[in-house]
Motif scaffolding. Structure first.
Motif, short mmCIF file in Angstrom:
data_model
loop_
_atom_site.label_atom_id
_atom_site.label_comp_id
_atom_site.label_asym_id
_atom_site.label_seq_id
_atom_site.Cartn_x
_atom_site.Cartn_y
_atom_site.Cartn_z
N ASP A 151 2.86 -5.13 6.20
CA ASP A 151 1.89 -4.87 7.31
C ASP A 151 2.27 -5.55 8.72
N GLU B 292 -7.71 -5.04 5.60
CA GLU B 292 -6.92 -3.90 5.10
C GLU B 292 -6.54 -3.92 3.82
N ARG C 292 4.57 -3.45 10.72
CA ARG C 292 3.90 -2.28 11.27
C ARG C 292 2.90 -2.80 12.30
N MET C 293 2.48 -3.81 12.55
CA MET C 293 1.57 -4.45 13.67
C MET C 293 2.15 -5.34 14.34
N ASP D 89 -1.57 -6.91 0.26
CA ASP D 89 -0.31 -6.22 0.08
C ASP D 89 -0.18 -6.37 -1.55
N THR E 206 -5.03 0.22 11.78
CA THR E 206 -5.55 -0.85 11.99
C THR E 206 -5.01 -1.73 13.41
N ASP E 207 -3.78 -1.43 13.51
CA ASP E 207 -2.93 -1.84 14.68
C ASP E 207 -3.85 -1.39 16.05
N SER F 20 -0.89 -11.55 5.95
CA SER F 20 -0.68 -10.89 4.78
C SER F 20 -0.72 -11.62 3.68
N ALA G 56 -4.25 -8.56 5.69
CA ALA G 56 -3.78 -7.24 4.92
C ALA G 56 -3.14 -7.65 3.75
N SER H 293 -2.40 0.82 8.18
CA SER H 293 -1.70 -0.34 8.73
C SER H 293 -1.62 -0.09 10.50
#
Length: 313
Positions: free
Chosen positions: A94, A143, A97-98, A81, A61-62, A111, A79, A58
């Motif tokens: 995610d 992702e 984190r982004m 999950d 990916t960001d 997500s 993303a 993650s």
């Protein structure tokens, strides 16, 4: 229905969100919306990011998304999950984190839970990707949940697949040797500032040498430190190089043909399952069949054949 599709095609982000919700929740209008959108798909480049848990996918990916944005490209991120097999609930962490991407109008993040899909990819992912494609997104990053060898499903959805690994996870190669090694177009060693990065690169090179299959593209092994944005630009350049390569040799067209075939088969399988559930599960007929099978007055093979015959009439 048509209004949502028209608004999405006109660039309405809310309509895009509503479309993906309809896809994910299997609303009645989802199929009709996708029928409207499908003629407008086929333009985005789909990048798969996969690998074991804890690889920093993650975060990476960001940084990849930001690099594409600096190149002037719009980015969509799907993303995946893990969902609970009991409640269907997912952590969907995610987005946290982004977080730095959320204010960028050129980025759309969604997500999705696996919803029981064994391959790590929700069976709705393909439609979500098509919705983003129709919206006009240039690069779509899928992702996946890091569940190990079943990550091979990513190849069904992506044009280019990057396998992300990190050093120091014990038996590094065990995590990737069956299935994942074969799907990687690019291998990325994230957290390459940690001990063991060179050893992991050597092991990967040895495994690629042992593969024995002559290919006109040898998957490169890239090192980066995602949280410090080290090596990310070089990684994105390698994505672009791979894209140009498979466009030139016809591999991209082959991959997309295979993707359409897989999507059609998945759709047919889903429709057949829904039909059978409606005919024998929801009305309780299956319980009688199960009791007959348990009593050995019939067998599951005969029952399955009878159900199929009845369905095909």
């Amino acid at each position: 229905m048509e209004d949502i599709a028209k608004e999405l095609l006109a660039g309405n982000r809310l309509a895009l969100s509503r479309t993906i919700t309809a896809i994910e929740e299997e609303f009645e209008n989802a199929t009709a919306i996708m029928q409207q959108l499908y003629p407008h798909t086929g333009h985005a480049y789909v990048l798969g990011i996969t690998g074991p848990p804890g690889a920093g996918k993650s975060t990476l990916t960001d940084k990849i998304a930001k690099t594409f944005r600096n190149m002037g490209k719009t980015v969509g991120i799907v993303a995946i999950d893990p969902s609970s097999p009991f409640t269907g609930g997912a952590i969907l962490g995610d987005r946290i984190r982004m977080n730095s991407l959320t204010l960028d109008e050129g980025v759309f993040i969604r997500s999705m839970g696996t919803r029981g899909s064994l391959g790590g990819l929700s069976h709705k992912t393909a439609d979500a990707v098509k919705a983003l494609d129709a919206f006009g997104i240039d690069v779509i990053i899928v992702e996946t949940v890091g569940v190990g060898q079943s990550e091979v499903d990513i190849v069904k959805a992506a044009d280019t697949t990057a396998v992300v690994l990190i050093p120091g996870m014990g038996d590094d190669i065990q995590a990737i040797k069956a299935g994942i090694l074969e799907i990687g177009d690019i291998f990325t060693i994230n957290k390459a500032d940690h001990d063991g990065a060179d050893k992991l690169a050597t092991e990967l090179n040895m495994m690629l040498d042992l593969d024995g299959v002559m290919k006109d593209w040898r998957p490169p092994i890239m090192k980066c430190v995602g949280n410090q944005n080290i090596g990310v630009k070089e990684l994105v350049d390698k994505f672009e190089e791979h894209r140009a390569h498979i466009e030139a040799n016809g591999e991209l067209a082959k991959r997309r043909t295979e993707r359409v075939k897989n999507e059609l088969l998945d759709l047919l399988s889903s429709r057949i399952e829904s039909y059978i559930r409606g005919k024998i599960v929801d009305n309780g007929k299956i319980d009688t069949m199960v009791e007959d099978i348990k009593a050995r007055t019939t067998d599951p093979y005969t029952v399955a054949a009878d159900i199929m015959q009845s369905m095909l009439k």
